[in-house]
Motif scaffolding. Structure first.
Motif, PDB file in Angstrom:
ATOM      1  N   SER A  10       0.825  -1.247  -0.295  1.00  0.00           N
ATOM      2  CA  SER A  10      -0.060   0.009  -0.057  1.00  0.00           C
ATOM      3  C   SER A  10       0.772   1.221  -0.001  1.00  0.00           C
ATOM      4  N   ALA A  11       2.115   1.108   0.274  1.00  0.00           N
ATOM      5  CA  ALA A  11       3.080   2.375   0.094  1.00  0.00           C
ATOM      6  C   ALA A  11       3.110   2.940  -1.026  1.00  0.00           C
ATOM      7  N   PRO A  12       2.989   4.269  -1.287  1.00  0.00           N
ATOM      8  CA  PRO A  12       3.445   4.758  -2.552  1.00  0.00           C
ATOM      9  C   PRO A  12       4.635   4.422  -3.324  1.00  0.00           C
ATOM     10  N   PRO A  13       4.404   4.457  -4.532  1.00  0.00           N
ATOM     11  CA  PRO A  13       5.680   4.037  -5.375  1.00  0.00           C
ATOM     12  C   PRO A  13       6.698   4.899  -5.064  1.00  0.00           C
ATOM     13  N   ARG A  14       8.161   4.324  -4.894  1.00  0.00           N
ATOM     14  CA  ARG A  14       9.403   5.076  -4.627  1.00  0.00           C
ATOM     15  C   ARG A  14       9.778   5.773  -5.933  1.00  0.00           C
ATOM     16  N   ARG A  15      10.275   6.859  -5.963  1.00  0.00           N
ATOM     17  CA  ARG A  15      10.571   7.917  -7.049  1.00  0.00           C
ATOM     18  C   ARG A  15      11.979   7.112  -7.696  1.00  0.00           C
ATOM     19  N   PRO A  16      11.853   7.004  -9.066  1.00  0.00           N
ATOM     20  CA  PRO A  16      13.138   6.591  -9.586  1.00  0.00           C
ATOM     21  C   PRO A  16      14.463   7.366  -9.751  1.00  0.00           C
ATOM     22  N   GLY A  17      15.458   6.821  -9.463  1.00  0.00           N
ATOM     23  CA  GLY A  17      16.796   7.686  -9.437  1.00  0.00           C
ATOM     24  C   GLY A  17      17.258   7.807 -11.145  1.00  0.00           C
ATOM     25  N   PRO A  18      18.354   8.511 -11.042  1.00  0.00           N
ATOM     26  CA  PRO A  18      18.935   8.592 -12.685  1.00  0.00           C
ATOM     27  C   PRO A  18      19.203   7.255 -13.158  1.00  0.00           C
ATOM     28  N   ILE A  19      19.754   6.211 -12.201  1.00  0.00           N
ATOM     29  CA  ILE A  19      20.397   5.094 -12.933  1.00  0.00           C
ATOM     30  C   ILE A  19      19.292   4.133 -12.774  1.00  0.00           C
ATOM     31  N   SER A  20      18.319   4.031 -11.723  1.00  0.00           N
ATOM     32  CA  SER A  20      17.284   3.036 -11.749  1.00  0.00           C
ATOM     33  C   SER A  20      16.502   3.009 -12.599  1.00  0.00           C
ATOM     34  N   LEU A  21      16.151   4.034 -13.179  1.00  0.00           N
ATOM     35  CA  LEU A  21      15.158   4.281 -14.252  1.00  0.00           C
ATOM     36  C   LEU A  21      15.710   3.375 -15.540  1.00  0.00           C
ATOM     37  N   PRO A  22      16.628   3.632 -16.059  1.00  0.00           N
ATOM     38  CA  PRO A  22      17.159   2.818 -17.126  1.00  0.00           C
ATOM     39  C   PRO A  22      17.392   1.294 -16.840  1.00  0.00           C
ATOM     40  N   LEU A  23      17.633   0.895 -15.665  1.00  0.00           N
ATOM     41  CA  LEU A  23      17.707  -0.518 -15.353  1.00  0.00           C
ATOM     42  C   LEU A  23      16.663  -1.045 -15.240  1.00  0.00           C
ATOM     43  N   GLY A  24      15.595  -0.181 -14.694  1.00  0.00           N
ATOM     44  CA  GLY A  24      13.934  -0.626 -14.429  1.00  0.00           C
ATOM     45  C   GLY A  24      13.464  -0.695 -16.002  1.00  0.00           C
ATOM     46  N   LEU A  25      13.768  -0.034 -16.818  1.00  0.00           N
ATOM     47  CA  LEU A  25      13.129   0.144 -18.289  1.00  0.00           C
ATOM     48  C   LEU A  25      13.726  -1.173 -18.887  1.00  0.00           C
ATOM     49  N   LEU A  26      15.137  -1.546 -18.587  1.00  0.00           N
ATOM     50  CA  LEU A  26      15.601  -2.704 -19.346  1.00  0.00           C
ATOM     51  C   LEU A  26      15.032  -3.988 -18.770  1.00  0.00           C
ATOM     52  N   LYS A  27      14.835  -4.147 -17.365  1.00  0.00           N
ATOM     53  CA  LYS A  27      14.408  -5.397 -16.601  1.00  0.00           C
ATOM     54  C   LYS A  27      12.621  -5.164 -17.063  1.00  0.00           C
ATOM     55  N   THR A  28      11.934  -4.269 -17.451  1.00  0.00           N
ATOM     56  CA  THR A  28      10.492  -4.482 -17.814  1.00  0.00           C
ATOM     57  C   THR A  28      10.630  -5.232 -19.333  1.00  0.00           C
TER      58      THR A  28
END
Length: 311
Positions: A10-28
């Motif tokens: 139920s916690a709000p989604p955490r804000r992505p950092g400059p490095i975590s966003l590209p890694l998250g896109l790659l993982k997705t």
């Protein structure tokens, strides 16, 4: 569900950092699923058209374009299902559901890839390649939105996705596609897809329906029906492959094409062991996990390669 798990979901989604966003896109984009796109070499390999630099470059390009198109679908699908995934015990870890990739960003990147992949194919390959990629993206998006909830149609769509992968290499290189090649590939894909669904259905039954939320349509299928589908598909795939292998003879030392039937049938029988046990997951996982099956596959590749080379 524990109080801690409820608070985490139920916690709000955490804000992505400059490095975590590209890694998250790659993982997705599901890198593990990219191995499926190796099927783009199927038609050229069957026709013996793999041994020129131009062909190799074209196939690498087609592989990248198909990977981009498939990644577009994964991104849009995860953005669409973000809320539902947050309530799921496993899918809540997906980057979009976890907040590593914002939903608007996933939609934007997915939409951009969905447009650029067919457009690049039209410019760098052939119009038919672009049309096939466009059809794939449209079909998969329709699957994400509604077709995955329609009995039998869901099996057909997933199977057709595999078939399109196998066709696109031949389409890009203007290689005629044998009818037996198409039948073998189509029903071979249906065999693996229905075997996976059957395994999921068996696990759901063993868990007293607790896994129904992972794929709601499974509750509409019976294990008996899914068993019938994978057995029928296996039989048709074997018959079509045998007819394909007998269609052409060679002048090599041994009739490698005909001998490859043995390896193909053994591979089907070995895969059917996991299907019957209800442990046939994603096709690439089954092949990579089981060493005997991987060895049989290598023997088949060797035999078929000798047949193509006419040695």
């Amino acid at each position: 569900m524990t109080l801690l798990e409820q608070q985490q979901r139920s916690a709000p989604p955490r804000r992505p950092g400059p490095i975590s966003l590209p890694l998250g896109l790659l993982k997705t984009a599901r890198p593990r699923q990219w191995v499926k796109n190796v099927l783009v070499v199927a038609a050229p390999a069957a026709a013996g058209e793999l041994f020129t630099r131009q062909t190799a470059v074209q196939l690498v390009l087609v592989f990248c374009l198909f990977t981009a198109a498939a990644s577009a679908v994964y991104l849009i699908n995860d953005a669409r299902d973000a809320e539902a995934d947050r309530a799921h015990p496993d899918k809540c870890r997906r980057p979009v559901a976890a907040g590593q990739v914002p939903v608007p960003v996933a939609y934007a990147v997915g939409g951009l890839l969905a447009v650029l992949a067919p457009a690049a194919a039209a410019f760098l390959c052939t119009p038919m390649t672009s049309a096939l990629l466009t059809g794939y993206v449209g079909m998969q998006l329709a699957y994400c939105i509604s077709l995955k909830h329609v009995l039998v149609v869901d099996l057909v769509v997933v199977t057709t996705g595999f078939l399109m992968r196998a066709m696109i290499g031949g389409v890009a290189l203007d290689i005629p596609l044998s009818r037996w090649f198409l039948i073998t590939t189509g029903f071979g894909a249906l065999f693996m897809v229905s075997a996976k669904r059957y395994s999921e259905s068996v696990r759901m039954a063993d868990a007293d329906g607790e896994l129904g939320a992972t794929r709601a349509l499974l509750t509409e299928y019976t294990t008996g029906y899914l068993r019938f589908v994978w057995q029928l598909a296996a039989g048709v795939a074997v018959l079509a492959y045998c007819l394909w292998a007998m269609e052409e003879g060679g002048t090599g030392l041994l009739p490698w094409r005909q001998l490859s039937m043995v390896a193909f049938i053994l591979a089907i029988l070995r895969y059917a062991v996991f299907a019957d046990r209800g442990t046939a997951g994603a096709p690439e996982d089954v092949v990579l996990r089981d060493k005997p099956l991987a060895l049989i596959a290598l023997v088949w590749v060797g035999m078929y390669g000798l047949a193509v080379a006419d040695l």
